[in-house]
Design a protein around this motif. Structure first.
Motif: not given
Length: 345
Positions: A267-282
């Motif tokens: 799921a993470a590999a298919l999503m597009y996370f701009s820098t740092l945006t992965e942290v609040p989502i996770i």
């Protein structure tokens, strides 16, 4: 329906307000200045020269694995750097080590992960990313590198700008971590204010006007590039917590089954996370019940891959090599998350 959408918007805005109150002054602002200094005052060429064909393998892999800290690249800017070192003579091993590690150990990303998700995940993200990047590079080298292909040395330009840059880095890092060590306002300010004043003094003394302008310019560029996307990520993370049934998260990525780690990694590999945006989502997903092991899998796979990223990688390396690299990232992220979940929690 309209009132429900408005309610969701208010929930997202409340998340942004809470984030701004808790994390901007003592976390993001020092981190932006630190990342800006790294991007402007460290010589990229002095780092990239170690990827050349003449460099010993233990040097090239080591530098490739940790240079993300010095180059301050994100998942977007790492691609042209990777293309450059790969086309200019770096072996596929060190080049793919750099490709995986650099965005994963971005200073902003590591600091922010530690602040929001905990120091255990922040440290694990940095250390495991370095180890896995070397493993991926060695596997890619073993499979594809041809000993009979002549490689040109990487051309570099310029020397290190300042030996003082390391000391500036340490001062800025001290400013960043002091609030975590001294949580009471009085002792924290008693240390923090002198550190800031010393940093200002030595910056004016050690660096000329052009270098200071470059530093401030890079810092402002990072603020403009990252902050809107980050706040957008926080906004939608608040809505995710409201909308996503917690039982679904617990069911699919909340346990310690092999499936939960594979789902998190893919799921993470298919999503597009701009820098740092992965942290609040996770972070939002962990509130709903996602385990720390799957969270680490997402933190490792997310910055390294996305659908646009995969297309570029395949164009640079070719389809076969590109797909091998992509598969390796997904697998090692899942395995690392599983190991972390089993043995360190």
């Amino acid at each position: 329906m309209a009132s429900y959408i408005i309610d969701l918007a208010y929930i997202g805005i409340a998340s942004v307000k809470e984030y701004l109150a808790l994390h901007v002054l003592l976390c993001l602002i020092p981190a932006f200045f630190l990342a800006g200094a790294i991007a402007s005052l460290f010589s990229k060429e002095s780092v990239l020269k170690f990827f050349g064909a003449d460099a010993p393998k233990y040097v090239s892999y080591s530098v490739a694995a940790v240079s993300g800290c010095l180059l301050a690249v994100c998942s977007c800017t790492v691609l042209p750097l990777f293309a450059g070192i790969y086309k200019r003579g770096a072996g596929i091993g060190p080049a793919t080590t750099f490709l995986f590690s650099a965005p994963a150990i971005n200073v902003l990303a590591i600091v922010y992960t530690a602040k929001i998700l905990g120091y255990d995940l922040g440290i694990a993200r940095a250390v495991i990313a370095i180890l896995l990047s070397i493993s991926i590079g060695l596997v890619m080298s073993f499979i594809y590198e041809r000993k009979d292909i002549e490689k040109k040395g990487i051309k570099t330009f310029g020397d290190d700008k300042h030996a003082h840059t390391v000391w500036l880095f340490l001062l800025l890092l001290a400013i960043l971590v002091t609030p975590e060590i001294l949580t009471s306002w009085t002792p924290m300010l008693a240390v923090e204010i002198p550190l800031i004043l010393v940093t200002i003094y030595v910056s004016l003394k050690w660096f000329d006007r052009d270098e200071l302008e470059s530093w401030m310019g890079e810092t402002w560029f990072l603020v403009k590039q990252i902050t809107p996307l980050l706040l957008l990520g926080v906004f939608f993370a608040g809505i995710i917590v409201e909308l996503l049934p917690a039982e679904y998260v617990v069911k699919y990525v909340g346990g310690s089954t092999v499936t939960s780690y594979i789902i998190a990694s893919v799921a993470a590999a298919l999503m597009y996370f701009s820098t740092l945006t992965e942290v609040p989502i996770i972070s939002a997903l962990t509130v709903l019940g996602m385990g720390k092991g799957p969270a680490l899998s997402m933190l490792l796979a997310g910055p390294a891959l996305s659908l646009p990223n995969m297309i570029v990688i395949n164009r640079i390396m070719g389809f076969k090599k590109g797909m091998t690299y992509i598969a390796l990232v997904v697998v090692v992220a899942a395995v690392a998350g599983y190991a972390f979940g089993m043995y360190f929690i």
